[in-house]
Design a protein around this motif. Structure first.
Motif, mmCIF file in Angstrom:
data_model
loop_
_atom_site.group_PDB
_atom_site.id
_atom_site.type_symbol
_atom_site.label_atom_id
_atom_site.label_comp_id
_atom_site.label_asym_id
_atom_site.label_seq_id
_atom_site.Cartn_x
_atom_site.Cartn_y
_atom_site.Cartn_z
ATOM 1 N N PRO A 245 6.116 -8.340 9.488
ATOM 2 C CA PRO A 245 4.679 -8.046 9.533
ATOM 3 C C PRO A 245 4.063 -8.289 8.153
ATOM 4 O O PRO A 245 4.370 -7.572 7.184
ATOM 5 N N LEU A 246 3.216 -9.287 8.040
ATOM 6 C CA LEU A 246 2.639 -9.635 6.742
ATOM 7 C C LEU A 246 1.213 -9.104 6.631
ATOM 8 O O LEU A 246 0.462 -9.069 7.607
ATOM 9 N N ARG A 247 0.853 -8.705 5.424
ATOM 10 C CA ARG A 247 -0.489 -8.170 5.151
ATOM 11 C C ARG A 247 -1.049 -8.881 3.926
ATOM 12 O O ARG A 247 -0.363 -9.020 2.909
ATOM 13 N N ASP A 301 4.957 -7.822 2.564
ATOM 14 C CA ASP A 301 5.641 -7.349 3.764
ATOM 15 C C ASP A 301 5.132 -5.933 4.041
ATOM 16 O O ASP A 301 5.355 -5.018 3.244
ATOM 17 N N ALA A 302 4.449 -5.747 5.151
ATOM 18 C CA ALA A 302 3.789 -4.471 5.417
ATOM 19 C C ALA A 302 4.774 -3.329 5.603
ATOM 20 O O ALA A 302 4.429 -2.169 5.374
ATOM 21 N N ALA A 306 7.402 -5.263 -0.062
ATOM 22 C CA ALA A 306 7.824 -6.362 -0.931
ATOM 23 C C ALA A 306 6.722 -7.421 -1.029
ATOM 24 O O ALA A 306 6.152 -7.829 -0.015
ATOM 25 N N THR A 307 6.461 -7.856 -2.251
ATOM 26 C CA THR A 307 5.469 -8.908 -2.459
ATOM 27 C C THR A 307 6.092 -10.264 -2.151
ATOM 28 O O THR A 307 7.147 -10.608 -2.677
ATOM 29 N N ILE A 308 5.415 -11.044 -1.320
ATOM 30 C CA ILE A 308 5.868 -12.392 -0.986
ATOM 31 C C ILE A 308 5.141 -13.419 -1.854
ATOM 32 O O ILE A 308 5.766 -14.238 -2.520
ATOM 33 N N THR A 309 3.815 -13.358 -1.846
ATOM 34 C CA THR A 309 3.000 -14.347 -2.551
ATOM 35 C C THR A 309 1.966 -13.651 -3.417
ATOM 36 O O THR A 309 1.304 -12.704 -2.964
ATOM 37 N N LEU A 310 1.818 -14.132 -4.641
ATOM 38 C CA LEU A 310 0.730 -13.714 -5.525
ATOM 39 C C LEU A 310 -0.188 -14.906 -5.751
ATOM 40 O O LEU A 310 0.264 -16.050 -5.772
ATOM 41 N N GLU A 450 -1.466 -8.117 10.117
ATOM 42 C CA GLU A 450 -0.990 -9.118 11.068
ATOM 43 C C GLU A 450 -1.373 -10.517 10.620
ATOM 44 O O GLU A 450 -1.798 -11.362 11.403
ATOM 45 N N PHE A 451 -1.208 -10.764 9.326
ATOM 46 C CA PHE A 451 -1.491 -12.096 8.785
ATOM 47 C C PHE A 451 -0.441 -13.080 9.256
ATOM 48 O O PHE A 451 -0.763 -14.217 9.540
#
Length: 451
Positions: A245-247, A301-302, A306-310, A450-451
């Motif tokens: 689940p990405l935010r 990651d919701a 964890a940060t995926i992209t900055l 829900e990105f």
């Protein structure tokens, strides 16, 4: 092959100069039987001037009463105009090229009636009591997409970054290939556009083309091309994180027409005879849409945090322009001296990055003679990844951004458009909504789940 009737809604300079060759070719090849035009009564003289000597001529022109912003608030007038422009018994398709505030009514009518459509970017700008209301974007998009899903007609969106030789061919496609091959997410993305647009105070008040007085500006004008490109790149993470689940979290700051007197030197404005105060502008300085936006974001990651992209986004218009005239010249498309520079870099952690700088090159005093150049630089951990180079560089000139738009148009007219469907623009428009809302609370975080 099925022959259609085309209805062009809004016959402005872009349609006349950029897309009429596509329409003429589709007529010659039998994809279209004829075309008609819908526009405002106030634009009748300008439309007729653009049509003078044009071959082929439209079958019919329908002019709506002026003062309705393209009948944006009158669904009955929209349906009547579309019905009056169509040929009985012949399937119709509509190219919606009005001012953005009028898109929604025409698109809704097309979706509900199962009439194929191509809508100019951005898809829609909900308006309430004459002012932009971004909080309605996601709900409206979801509703229209669901209705369209139940019909058989094809609905597409005109935007730069779906068929672009550089952005799609040299950035998105190589990133996709490496994301899949290495199972590596996109870990940073930085994009800046410099639009070079110079409007004077009285022009913010009077302009109908790219108006600011309805409460929107850069975001609903040129920025959408690059928001769409940003989303295409960020969505690559779903290839390696399909079940996570990405935010998206973002915060923004903006600059506005009311800030311009302090940002643009008075001596420069005086050179354009633009230093005389505009009383109408002074009365409502706070109503005008933004000229410049800067945003910081992260994709997280919701569940785990964890940060995926900055990344950072900057959509700016108060940048070097080629404007040197005080009043808009007749017969010139680039009336306010726009000259563009786009700088983008995307990275796959410690493995790979691609950087593109795409910039306009004015040619002499003619404001409309502008070419484009692109420099693409890739860097990779070549010692670890066979087949890669530590640094590779390519340059491209003779580049015209409009080529990608025309390719999209030609595919849509032939029924073969697959890269820019209405549903593909749900997420980019959600990002537009989040950016618009974040401008109202500068420095505070707005989230998209829900990105």
């Amino acid at each position: 092959m099925t022959t259609h009737q085309l209805v062009v809604v809004g016959f402005d300079e872009i349609v006349a100069n950029k897309y009429m060759p596509c329409i003429a070719r589709a007529l010659k090849d039998g994809y279209l039987q004829s075309y008609s035009i819908i526009d405002l009564e106030s634009e009748r003289q300008a439309v007729e001037a653009r049509l003078a000597g044009l071959d082929p001529q439209p079958r019919k022109c329908v002019f709506l009463p002026s003062g309705r912003r393209g009948a944006a608030g009158d669904g009955g007038a929209v349906r009547a105009a579309l019905a009056g422009a169509k040929v009985r018994g012949l399937p119709a398709m509509a190219y919606i090229a009005t001012e953005v505030g009028a898109h929604e009514r025409y698109l809704r009518c097309c979706v509900e009636e199962g009439m194929a459509s191509l809508t100019e970017k951005p898809v829609l700008a909900p308006v309430s009591a004459g002012r932009f209301e971004p909080a309605r974007i996601s709900q409206t998009m979801a509703e229209l997409i669901e209705i369209a899903r139940q019909r058989s007609a094809q609905h597409s969106v005109m935007t730069l970054s779906r068929y672009h030789r550089i952005y799609n061919g040299k950035v998105v496609a190589p990133l996709r290939e490496r994301v899949l091959a290495w199972q590596a997410p996109v870990t940073s993305l930085h994009l800046r556009t410099a639009g070079g647009v110079w409007n004077l105070e009285h022009e913010y008040v009077t302009r109908e083309d790219h108006p600011y007085r309805y409460g929107y500006g850069m975001l609903m004008h040129g920025a959408y091309h690059y928001i769409d490109l940003t989303v295409q790149i960020l969505e690559l993470n779903k290839l390696v994180l399909p079940d996570r689940p990405l935010r998206l979290q973002l915060c923004s700051f903006g600059a506005y027409p009311s800030d311009q007197a302090q940002r643009v030197p008075g001596a420069a404005t005086a050179r354009l005879d633009g230093d005389s105060p505009c009383p109408a502008f002074a009365r409502e300085r706070g109503r005008y849409g933004e000229t410049d936006i800067t945003t910081t974001f992260r994709l997280v990651d919701a569940d785990t945090g964890a940060t995926i992209t900055l990344g950072t986004l900057a959509f700016e218009q108060t940048t070097p322009s080629i404007r040197s005239w005080s009043t808009f010249p007749d017969g010139v498309y680039n009336k306010n001296g726009r000259t563009s520079s786009v700088d983008l870099e995307a990275q796959l952690s410690t493995l790979y990055s691609v950087h593109v700088h795409c910039y306009d090159v004015p040619s002499g005093p003619d404001a409309d003679r502008i070419g484009a150049v692109a420099d693409v630089v890739t860097r990779a951990n070549a010692a670890l990844m066979p087949g890669e180079e530590f640094v590779a560089q390519e340059s491209f000139d003779g580049l015209f951004h409009s080529d990608s738009n025309r390719e999209l148009m030609e595919n849509w007219l032939r029924g073969t458009e697959t890269r820019s469907q209405l549903a593909d623009h749900y997420l980019p428009m959600r990002v537009v909504e989040a950016l618009a809302l974040s401008l109202r609370i500068p420095g505070q975080v707005v989230e998209i789940d829900e990105f």
